[in-house]
Scaffold this active site. Structure first.
Site, PDB file in Angstrom:
ATOM      1  CD  GLU A  38      -3.157  -1.175   5.901  1.00 17.59           C
ATOM      2  OE1 GLU A  38      -3.253  -2.003   6.740  1.00 17.59           O
ATOM      3  OE2 GLU A  38      -2.435  -0.164   6.045  1.00 17.59           O
ATOM      4  CG  ASP A  81      -2.683   4.328   2.669  1.00 17.16           C
ATOM      5  OD1 ASP A  81      -2.539   3.158   2.167  1.00 17.16           O
ATOM      6  OD2 ASP A  81      -3.531   4.267   3.584  1.00 17.16           O
ATOM      7  CG  HIS A 134       1.203   2.760  12.648  1.00 18.35           C
ATOM      8  ND1 HIS A 134      -0.045   2.438  12.745  1.00 18.35           N
ATOM      9  CD2 HIS A 134       1.440   2.361  11.270  1.00 18.35           C
ATOM     10  CE1 HIS A 134      -0.499   1.458  11.777  1.00 18.35           C
ATOM     11  NE2 HIS A 134       0.713   1.556  11.002  1.00 18.35           N
ATOM     12  CG  ASP A 151       3.036   0.593   7.589  1.00 15.94           C
ATOM     13  OD1 ASP A 151       2.694  -0.023   6.608  1.00 15.94           O
ATOM     14  OD2 ASP A 151       2.437   0.906   8.512  1.00 15.94           O
ATOM     15  CG  HIS A 205      -0.228   0.077   2.630  1.00 15.70           C
ATOM     16  ND1 HIS A 205       0.169   1.201   3.033  1.00 15.70           N
ATOM     17  CD2 HIS A 205      -0.149  -0.908   3.471  1.00 15.70           C
ATOM     18  CE1 HIS A 205       0.399   0.920   4.064  1.00 15.70           C
ATOM     19  NE2 HIS A 205       0.477  -0.081   4.422  1.00 15.70           N
TER      20      HIS A 205
END
Length: 471
Positions: free
Chosen positions: A175, A109, A441, A140, A107
């Site tokens: 995602e 995004d 994150h 990520d 992904h």
């Protein structure tokens, strides 16, 4: 630690030492280009939330992928709008007749940067520091995009030599928002996803340099809880005390979700599961999460139990006055976003219903509570006894010089369940560059470039080894 020596033997002798070393050298030569890819990708602020960043940033990222993967040898690269309004990037490449088909997923995004002041480097500028590459999305999941590009280039796709298997490619655009656009697209456009093996590249190794296939994922059940007690805010000096405080009521409700040891205590939800795979030593976990001295880990089970076999509740955010700018007022209405991670064996919808009932029942002082459901995704467990896993074990062994291990992951990837239901005969393998030190994150996300190099080599070797299973 789960290993399988039978799966580390190349089933068809496709990974001869000369062949593997030639690919290794090719991947190493391509690493400066991988850094260029990642530098450009990180600079694109592709947070799929127009409230935070312009949607043009996501569109520009999708367009970059179309160009980059076309140059890497894929065909018919294009954007496809999904039901949530975001664009997936898709393409394909034919392989030899009779070869299996492999889907490559990632992904594009990313999570928002959160607190810019907490970053040691600019969040949207790739910065090399102490041997790691820092920036939002470096791991990520833009690091996995760089991994895919490097593997395809190493196999010679951009020179027109072709690939050893039929390839399909899908890059998701929402995602991190959990709005389910790609999950809804799968049954609408199954031809874009249908493959013998689905490489879902949005996880990573259990530890840096330890080749890992993630075989278990927790599901997800999110809600927003709103607590109301007054018609409007009241002066805390004149009315504080007997006036029902909505924020205090919310604190009590949220506190009821864990016991004194930190175990999740949602009524009607079992929280005593155990994990039988790779162990996660407590001291290693403390280091991975940066636990402060003297602060205890939560839960009465092992770290692996708590992460991969038991439900876990987290308060993701609270809407109430911030400290700076707050006034002397009793709050009338506040809300919180609550996330419940659900282990395999527990239905996510049933878990969300239990969470909702718990929150409503925990309201003190007659406070009015509303619970709004958000995204939900079922937990997942992979089937690991097929030829793709045997080929993957062989590829990891050749790339890392170590046997592949199998681990769980506390995160959720709802797409895996959708793919498993749509293509029940396909093998689904979750791999990637996101080892614990990446801090995905969080502020200061980073990737170790050696993981991109080793994982790109492993992917290239896997495609050759897996092709040999049909020869």
């Amino acid at each position: 630690m789960t290993t399988d020596s039978a799966e580390t033997t190349d089933p068809a002798g496709a990974l001869g030492p000369t062949d593997a070393e030639a690919l290794r050298a090719r991947v190493r030569e391509l690493m400066p280009r991988a850094k260029e890819d990642l530098t450009r990708l990180v600079a694109l602020r592709s947070v799929a939330d127009p409230r935070q960043f312009p949607p043009e940033e996501c569109a520009a990222t999708a367009d970059y992928l179309v160009r980059a993967f076309t140059e890497a040898g894929l065909r018919d690269m294009r954007r496809v709008t999904t039901p949530d309004g975001t664009d997936a990037v898709v393409g394909h490449a034919p392989g030899p007749e009779g070869a299996p088909t492999v889907l490559l997923y990632c992904h594009y995004d990313v999570q928002p940067p959160l607190d810019d002041a907490a970053w040691r480097t600019p969040p949207f500028e790739l910065t090399e520091r102490d041997g790691r590459w820092y920036g939002r999305g470096t791991a990520d999941c833009k690091g996995n995009i760089a991994m895919h590009l490097t593997a395809l280039r190493a196999l010679g796709g951009e020179e027109g030599e072709g690939f050893p298997v039929h390839l399909k490619f899908v890059a998701e655009g929402s995602e991190e928002q959990g709005t389910g656009g790609l999950e809804q697209l799968v049954p609408q456009r199954p031809e874009l996803f249908d493959a013998d093996c689905l490489l879902v590249c949005d996880t990573g190794n259990f530890a840096l340099g330890l080749p890992t296939a993630t075989t278990s994922l927790r599901g997800l059940a999110n809600v927003v809880v709103t607590v109301s007690t007054l018609e409007g805010e009241m002066h805390s000096g004149m009315f504080g005390g007997p006036a029902p405080d909505a924020l205090a009521a919310l604190v009590r409700i949220l506190d009821s979700l864990r016991d004194e040891a930190g175990n999740t205590t949602v009524k009607g939800l079992a929280a005593d599961g155990s994990w039988d795979g790779v162990d996660y030593p407590a001291e290693q976990f403390r280091a991975d999460v940066g636990a402060l001295d003297g602060v205890s880990l939560l839960g009465s089970g092992s770290v692996a139990d708590e992460l991969w076999a038991r439900p876990a509740v987290t308060v993701l955010g609270i809407d109430c006055p911030p400290v700076v700018g707050s006034s002397a007022a009793v709050q009338a209405k506040v809300r919180a976003r609550v996330s419940l991670r659900v282990p395999p064996g527990t239905d996510a919808e049933r878990a969300r219903a239990a969470l909702t009932e718990h929150l409503l029942a925990a309201a003190p002082w007659g406070a009015r509570v509303e619970v709004e459901p958000e995204s939900a995704g079922q937990p997942f467990r992979a089937r690991t006894d097929g030829p793709a896993y045997r080929a993957l074990g062989a590829a990891f062994r050749a790339a890392y010089g170590k046997d592949m291990v199998q681990s769980g992951q506390g995160g959720s990837i709802p797409l895996c369940n959708v793919l498993a239901a749509q293509f029940p005969e396909a093998e689904i393998a979750l791999i990637g560059v996101e080892e614990p030190g990446c801090l995905i994150h969080a502020p200061n996300e980073s990737v170790d470039p050696s993981e991109i190099e080793h994982m790109a080599l492993a992917e290239a070797l896997f495609l050759r080894s897996y092709a040999a299973t049909r020869s």
